[in-house]
Design a protein around this motif. Structure first.
Motif, mmCIF file in Angstrom:
data_model
loop_
_atom_site.group_PDB
_atom_site.id
_atom_site.type_symbol
_atom_site.label_atom_id
_atom_site.label_comp_id
_atom_site.label_asym_id
_atom_site.label_seq_id
_atom_site.Cartn_x
_atom_site.Cartn_y
_atom_site.Cartn_z
ATOM 1 N N SER A 56 0.814 -1.391 0.011
ATOM 2 C CA SER A 56 0.007 -0.043 -0.059
ATOM 3 C C SER A 56 0.883 1.207 0.204
ATOM 4 O O SER A 56 0.658 2.194 -0.669
ATOM 5 C CB SER A 56 -0.945 -0.165 1.320
ATOM 6 O OG SER A 56 -1.702 -1.179 1.286
ATOM 7 N N LEU A 57 2.077 1.320 0.696
ATOM 8 C CA LEU A 57 2.893 2.332 0.699
ATOM 9 C C LEU A 57 3.501 2.574 -0.536
ATOM 10 O O LEU A 57 3.697 3.654 -0.972
ATOM 11 C CB LEU A 57 3.992 2.241 1.815
ATOM 12 C CG LEU A 57 3.527 2.342 3.328
ATOM 13 C CD1 LEU A 57 4.440 1.898 4.339
ATOM 14 C CD2 LEU A 57 3.049 3.757 3.584
ATOM 15 N N SER A 58 3.917 1.331 -1.087
ATOM 16 C CA SER A 58 4.433 1.556 -2.464
ATOM 17 C C SER A 58 3.599 2.142 -3.548
ATOM 18 O O SER A 58 4.060 3.102 -4.251
ATOM 19 C CB SER A 58 4.914 0.271 -3.039
ATOM 20 O OG SER A 58 6.012 -0.421 -2.086
ATOM 21 N N LEU A 59 2.473 1.848 -3.521
ATOM 22 C CA LEU A 59 1.402 2.309 -4.334
ATOM 23 C C LEU A 59 1.106 3.638 -4.106
ATOM 24 O O LEU A 59 1.031 4.670 -5.143
ATOM 25 C CB LEU A 59 -0.165 1.663 -4.076
ATOM 26 C CG LEU A 59 -1.105 1.982 -5.215
ATOM 27 C CD1 LEU A 59 -0.841 2.086 -6.483
ATOM 28 C CD2 LEU A 59 -2.503 1.418 -4.559
ATOM 29 N N ALA A 60 1.269 4.314 -2.814
ATOM 30 C CA ALA A 60 1.296 5.570 -2.308
ATOM 31 C C ALA A 60 2.409 6.365 -3.070
ATOM 32 O O ALA A 60 2.206 7.545 -3.653
ATOM 33 C CB ALA A 60 1.269 6.079 -0.932
ATOM 34 N N LEU A 61 3.494 5.812 -2.962
ATOM 35 C CA LEU A 61 4.624 6.352 -3.434
ATOM 36 C C LEU A 61 4.599 6.581 -4.927
ATOM 37 O O LEU A 61 5.022 7.584 -5.768
ATOM 38 C CB LEU A 61 5.971 5.756 -3.086
ATOM 39 C CG LEU A 61 6.290 6.013 -1.580
ATOM 40 C CD1 LEU A 61 7.179 5.185 -1.302
ATOM 41 C CD2 LEU A 61 6.841 7.433 -1.305
ATOM 42 N N VAL A 62 4.134 5.463 -5.794
ATOM 43 C CA VAL A 62 4.030 5.453 -7.168
ATOM 44 C C VAL A 62 3.098 6.818 -7.589
ATOM 45 O O VAL A 62 3.424 7.772 -8.700
ATOM 46 C CB VAL A 62 3.187 4.452 -7.562
ATOM 47 C CG1 VAL A 62 2.913 4.657 -9.212
ATOM 48 C CG2 VAL A 62 4.217 3.148 -7.475
ATOM 49 N N TYR A 63 1.888 7.063 -6.885
ATOM 50 C CA TYR A 63 1.126 8.358 -7.111
ATOM 51 C C TYR A 63 1.962 9.608 -6.792
ATOM 52 O O TYR A 63 1.850 10.639 -7.611
ATOM 53 C CB TYR A 63 -0.081 8.235 -6.227
ATOM 54 C CG TYR A 63 -1.086 9.455 -6.292
ATOM 55 C CD1 TYR A 63 -1.712 9.647 -7.254
ATOM 56 C CD2 TYR A 63 -0.952 10.308 -5.138
ATOM 57 C CE1 TYR A 63 -2.410 10.998 -7.252
ATOM 58 C CE2 TYR A 63 -1.621 11.567 -5.095
ATOM 59 C CZ TYR A 63 -2.617 11.718 -6.344
ATOM 60 O OH TYR A 63 -3.315 12.910 -6.490
ATOM 61 N N LEU A 64 2.532 9.663 -5.542
ATOM 62 C CA LEU A 64 3.398 10.975 -5.222
ATOM 63 C C LEU A 64 4.309 11.439 -6.148
ATOM 64 O O LEU A 64 4.558 12.384 -6.451
ATOM 65 C CB LEU A 64 4.031 10.626 -3.862
ATOM 66 C CG LEU A 64 2.881 10.990 -2.659
ATOM 67 C CD1 LEU A 64 3.712 10.661 -1.468
ATOM 68 C CD2 LEU A 64 2.652 12.228 -2.506
ATOM 69 N N THR A 65 4.969 10.461 -6.886
ATOM 70 C CA THR A 65 6.039 10.794 -7.985
ATOM 71 C C THR A 65 5.438 10.849 -9.601
ATOM 72 O O THR A 65 6.115 10.845 -10.245
ATOM 73 C CB THR A 65 7.286 9.848 -7.737
ATOM 74 O OG1 THR A 65 6.634 8.611 -7.816
ATOM 75 C CG2 THR A 65 7.831 9.852 -6.324
ATOM 76 N N SER A 66 4.184 10.534 -9.382
ATOM 77 C CA SER A 66 3.718 10.618 -10.967
ATOM 78 C C SER A 66 3.481 12.022 -11.470
ATOM 79 O O SER A 66 3.484 13.099 -10.656
ATOM 80 C CB SER A 66 2.199 9.853 -10.693
ATOM 81 O OG SER A 66 1.267 10.630 -10.073
#
Length: 419
Positions: free
Chosen positions: A93-103
């Motif tokens: 879930s945290l990895s998914l959040a980081l994908v979004y934050l750096t998109s």
């Protein structure tokens, strides 16, 4: 390294659940190390401030130090496989959040400060998750293989860890160059799902510590006192903490890659992978030539050599000499990793594995982040070169002192494997 060759270097791999365990550990370490490298690169890209690299470490160490011992208490009284599944899901879930934050969408929608604080927040929560993951993986190993195979299983488990440490950073450097930060973090997310899939192939395990009336602080005290009184454990944990805290130069690699060696993101990936490659090759060899005699002295020699390698890296301004220095630091660290891990497995009773692993995680695992913070601060004050060389010198001095003060560790031998 030893006086004999193991009868069956693949013995633990013949255990049905150990193979998915090894793949799971590889996938999680690959994901964790790759994610940390990508985050380091992105944060330094956003700030151009070495102190920001130290803050990344600080964001992980605060929760790690705060809840590590409580995590060990919970692990000892929980079913290990179920708890680890919860942790891996949280990691995903945290990895998914980081994908979004750096998109690109987030970069267009929010300012850089918001994204930076969002990354720090994910790292902070990740520190909580990691407080549970590492000790749970450690405790789970003893429930998958018989005790006579602990040494062999530890070697292969450490090999998986090092292989993940090799490929994670190397992939990070290449992926940043080819695909950008957000897609690089998508690879991290995929690997966490691989780890979760492998974990599903391991059956639930019995709870070894079923004491329910014991107060939590009594339980925590027992874990700390056990480690302190078992000088082999205490010495191994303290040595590892010192080496990582003062001898680590990994947090400053973005500075070396961009400002000192001028090798860009690909060179950064090579530098970051070099110590893990050395460590992985050494650990793989040790599956065939295990260490038994003079294990304690070899641990001290290895960490002393590690400090020398870090000093050489800090002094070097030539890329390939820097790569060689980091490679040798990995070779020597590989020896110490197997010795330390075997000490932890052999000297820890089943009912205390969670607490002992949490003490280890608290002082050793957290020293990675504290070391990153220390490196960031000293680099800010004195410059990166003096920070790295000074840390290496401190490592040498502390190893000499501990070798003199801990005779039980210095004279430690491992039992030979059964034929």
């Amino acid at each position: 390294m030893g006086r004999f060759k193991s009868k069956d270097p693949y013995a633990s791999l013949r255990e049905r659940e150990f193979k998915p365990y090894v793949i799971m550990r590889f996938a999680l370490v690959f994901a964790w190390t790759m994610q940390f490298i990508v985050i380091e690169w992105e944060v330094y890209h956003l700030t151009k401030d070495p102190l920001s690299l130290g803050i990344i470490g600080l964001m992980e160490i605060i929760p790690a130090l705060s809840i590590a011992l409580f995590a060990g208490h919970i692990i000892d009284k929980s079913e290990k496989r179920k708890l680890l599944m919860i942790c891996v899901f949280a990691f995903s879930s945290l990895s998914l959040a980081l994908v979004y934050l750096t998109s690109s969408y987030a970069l267009e929608s929010f300012n850089e400060q918001f994204i930076l604080y969002g990354i720090y927040g994910c790292v902070f929560i990740g520190g909580i998750v990691r407080s549970f993951i590492s000790p749970t993986i450690f405790a789970l190993l003893s429930l998958i293989v018989p005790k006579k195979l602990y040494g062999n299983a530890t070697t292969w488990s450490s090999s998986a860890w090092q292989m993940g440490s090799v490929l994670g950073p190397a992939t990070a450097g290449l992926a940043i160059h080819q695909f950008g930060v957000s897609w690089s973090l998508a690879i991290v997310l995929f690997m966490t799902l691989v780890g979760l899939t492998m974990l599903l192939q391991i059956s639930p395990k019995p709870i070894m510590n079923k004491e329910t009336s014991e107060p939590i602080f009594t339980s925590l005290k027992k874990g700390i006192l056990f480690v302190y009184r078992t000088k082999e454990l205490f010495g191994a944990i303290l040595l590892d903490m010192v080496a990582v805290l003062f001898g680590g130069a990994m947090a400053l690699l973005p500075i070396y890659a961009t400002d000192i060696l001028d090798v860009g993101s690909i060179g950064f990936g090579v530098l970051r992978a070099a110590p893990a490659i050395g460590s992985f090759l050494t650990i793989l060899i040790m599956a065939y030539i295990p260490i038994t005699r003079n294990a304690g002295k070899k641990l001290l020699y290895a960490i002393f050599g590690f400090g020398l390698s870090i000093i050489l890296f800090g002094w070097s301004e030539w890329f390939w000499l820097s790569v060689f220095a980091l490679f040798m630091s990995g070779v020597l660290d590989g020896i110490s990793v197997v010795i330390r891990s075997t000490i932890l497995q052999l000297f820890t009773p089943d009912e205390m594995r969670g607490r002992v692993a949490s003490v280890n995680s608290m002082f050793v695992g957290s020293s990675n982040e504290l070391g990153a913070f220390e490196s960031g601060v000293t680099a800010k004050l004195f410059g990166p070169v003096k920070a790295v060389i000074g840390g290496g010198i401190l490592t040498l001095l502390i190893v000499l002192g501990m070798g003199a003060k801990l005779p039980r560790l210095r004279e430690l031998h491992f039992p030979e494997e059964e034929e």
